[in-house]
Write an enzyme that holds these catalytic residues in place. Structure first.
Site, PDB file in Angstrom:
ATOM      1  CG  ASN A  35       4.550 -33.338 -22.904  1.00 42.37           C
ATOM      2  OD1 ASN A  35       3.544 -32.818 -23.367  1.00 42.37           O
ATOM      3  ND2 ASN A  35       4.577 -33.947 -21.745  1.00 42.37           N
ATOM      4  CD  GLU A  36       1.371 -33.307 -27.736  1.00 45.55           C
ATOM      5  OE1 GLU A  36       2.519 -32.824 -27.750  1.00 45.55           O
ATOM      6  OE2 GLU A  36       0.353 -32.625 -27.504  1.00 45.55           O
ATOM      7  N   GLY A  92      -1.699 -30.257 -24.612  1.00 47.22           N
ATOM      8  CA  GLY A  92      -2.856 -29.438 -24.948  1.00 47.22           C
ATOM      9  C   GLY A  92      -2.882 -28.102 -24.223  1.00 47.22           C
ATOM     10  CG  LEU A  94      -5.551 -33.246 -25.798  1.00 44.26           C
ATOM     11  CD1 LEU A  94      -5.501 -34.062 -27.079  1.00 44.26           C
ATOM     12  CD2 LEU A  94      -6.607 -32.148 -25.905  1.00 44.26           C
TER      13      LEU A  94
END
Lengths: 337, 337, 337
Positions: free
Chosen positions: C212-213, C188, C143
């Site tokens: 890996n957010e 993303g 993203l």
């Protein structure tokens, strides 16, 4: 007494037949009791007794029942220590598909299968069943295409209901079910094996196993999917179902399609010794636990069983599907001819 | 100030006790502070401080809290660079089960455990807990059979609610939970370890782990099942639960029952270094993610918590179950005697 | 005729460009047709044709379409036997992300991507798409943080809806989707790869893949979770999501994040040969099977799509989140500068 027992279990006109001995150490002794025959393994203290149903030409189911030789209490106590293994495997029936050439799951075979299962379930003598094949080279080729081709919708509905019924019975069976697979195991044959509690596969490159429906242009129904996802997980099932993968033994083991791969001549004996492990668990606790694991999956079909039948009937009745099935059957006939 | 802190955390009559040092490089220095004692590891810059609750003979919970030595801001800044590792592990509590001989999960232990967890959750000093055992050879033998045998239904209900409560607290804990397992880990002991975020198991053939309820003729409830399925998948759980499998270390690792198997003397240090990895993640994001993963499973119990209690009470109250539990307890007594 | 076709597929001002040949045996022959160019592989009998959209500076999508050379019926029939492999791969489009430096998923790229996918879906010529990157070292960084930082709620909502839309389109695509990943594949970017039917990863330690957010202090939404759980199972997903794990190739393969790891220069050719396997399955049966596997997951988002957008907007609008994103973006700028 044994004779009487078997008459109860096996309807039709039973003719005794001695099954081949697979795991005897001493020379077996052949015995005959009325119209029944058995093989006595002195080494393990158990006997294999076979009956043979022959209702009609193209439908044969064979059952082999393994139980401890000598049901008399006296003998049992005396030999208790010497034949623990045999005690553990007592109460095990071996059911062998016999619908040559490829054990297609015809409507009659399905019906017969369900009735036999129900009897075994209700008979407290039996605690486990080993599913196997009497046709060399194949466990079961799966659904019988002749039941799904050139018939009327009512027949399709009846057939599909019988397929559902078999799955429902097998998947929630109170018996310990072990698949001893010594041949090809595609589509419906694979489904049957997936309903078992344990799968032993022969280490032979011809022993391919998988739900290969897409290869024929048809789709595995959602409860086939659920059974596969429960066995090998979502990702592996997604790939296997889309590609119609037929796994050779090593891959089948790796992906979790089967639990054990052994040399071809050890499939039956392995199934028996695995069965002993399962028989060591108290039935009631094991059955409730199995039910807890599988009930939600079964309920999904029960909630929409009629809709699932309608889906199948309307799908299989399509001209395009009927044409491709006819072509496929023609090819098969030419091969034979 | 530290003394005050611990008084807040540990109720009862605390008596200081120096716990054994497991991973010191330099010689540790023993210190005493009021009724508290600790061990200062100069090498890693952190201290282990132990308190000891002794409410009654058969209930002992021991807590070891690991935190950076010297909370004073001055010292902290000075030593910041030198002891990064210590900084990372600061905020880690080590809780050791101590209910000899086998850490049975008695009603009092469960209650105490839940209260302590709640305090740790509310105390911002702590971000992670290592669950371990002070009884050699066993992590926890699981539910306390004496709580389920020869009592009245109200007691069974109270006990089961406490078991539920523990699971609910552990499974959705905001803390990072790591199980450091150096002994046998069956049934309820296994369940506790399965609620953790990571499991380290000692490489000792006696360190068996699994939900072996069926072996005793009882059934793991559905939320035990869910926890296991979430950990090792549907198929492996189905087999493990039906057979009551207790996995030795290598198999436990392979099936995914534990995340790491290490030599027995490295279990604690491995748990600490794994903890450091988890502590490096921002708490808020990690907690919300954990909640997202586990909430649906917890909700399933919350929706039918009372029904689950009723199920347990009526099941455990059966004569047949009571008899088999009594026989089992008699055997255990004879073994000890 | 080919030119016309591509004009239909690729809007904007197409400029022909010859893409590099990766798996030719004979010397390729370079051709030009109007503003289009292609490479003819005499060995495999197919051609690679590339078009290049250049709407604006920071948005570039590149498509490579692989199809059998010579669409004329005459030629096709003549060469049918000689080029079975080529026939199988005919109908495959290669889409390469080109949004330097790291293929961030900007709102425009998402919109463009969805439109292109829709066109390919509706165009019966295409049966499969290989997703790849034209930016060296990265598949997609995920993203676009600039879309989620310092904008108004309406923009956040629009952006999130576009992210949802992309996932919905990809995850239930009727096309066979294969990810050919030759670079870093976080967040993303990883999600996009997870929607594919198969993932090929380059064996390069820099090719890390994962959601890996949490490392950025944010949380993967539930449909990211569902996609990951469907791929690697509940336990592995739980750990990977909480720790924000980025798997190097060998670990990615082991955990099931990707299906195959190959040397970097074989990623495209492997993707093509895997595609051939998928193209061998009748489309209709494969598509219905894919739908059966993935529809329940998609329905979960569709049921609460607006609520999910609201969640995202309120989360991302928080001061704390905005601050940490701004700091992160500042750092990235300084790195570049």
């Amino acid at each position: 007494m044994q004779q009487k027992y078997f008459k109860k279990v096996f309807r039709g006109r039973p003719r005794g037949r001695v099954v081949k001995v697979t795991h005897s150490f001493w020379q077996p002794r052949f015995c005959r009791f009325g119209s029944w025959a058995w093989t006595w393994h002195r080494s393990s203290g158990h006997a294999e007794v076979a009956s043979h149903i022959d209702h009609q030409k193209d439908l044969q189911l064979e059952y082999t029942t393994i139980y401890t030789w000598g049901l008399g209490e006296k003998k049992k106590k005396k030999e208790k220590k010497r034949r623990l293994a045999a005690d553990v495997t007592s109460g095990v029936a071996v059911m062998k598909f016999k619908n040559p050439p490829v054990n297609s799951l015809s409507l009659e075979l399905l019906t017969e299968f369900v009735i036999s299962l129900e009897k075994l379930e209700n008979d407290k003598t039996f605690r486990g069943v080993i599913l196997s094949s009497d046709c060399p080279g194949v466990f079961s080729a799966g659904l019988d295409l002749t039941e799904m081709c050139g018939r009327n919708p009512a027949h399709y509905a009846e057939y599909w209901k019988a397929v559902q019924e078999l799955w429902l019975r097998l998947y929630l069976s109170n018996l310990v079910l072990i698949a001893a697979i010594s041949g090809a195991c595609p589509a419906g044959g694979c489904l049957i094996s997936l309903t078992c509690d344990y799968r032993v596969l022969a280490d032979n490159p011809k022993c391919l196993i998988g739900l290969n429906e897409t290869l024929l242009g048809i789709i595995a129904p959602f409860w086939f999917r659920d059974t596969l996802v429960n066995t090998i997980g979502h990702r592996a099932a997604e790939r296997a179902l889309q590609l119609g993968l037929l796994f050779p033994p090593a891959e089948a083991l790796q992906v979790g399609m089967v639990d054990q791969v052994v040399p071809e001549d050890q499939v039956q004996s392995t199934a028996l010794s695995v069965m002993a492990q399962w028989m060591a668990i108290p039935d009631h606790a094991r059955q409730l636990t199995k039910n807890m694991m599988r009930k939600p999956t079964v309920d999904r079909l029960l909630k929409q069983r009629d809709a699932d039948i309608q889906n199948f009937v309307s799908f299989i009745s399509r001209d395009s599907i009927q044409k491709s099935l006819q072509m496929y059957l023609e090819k098969l006939k030419q091969k034979k001819g």
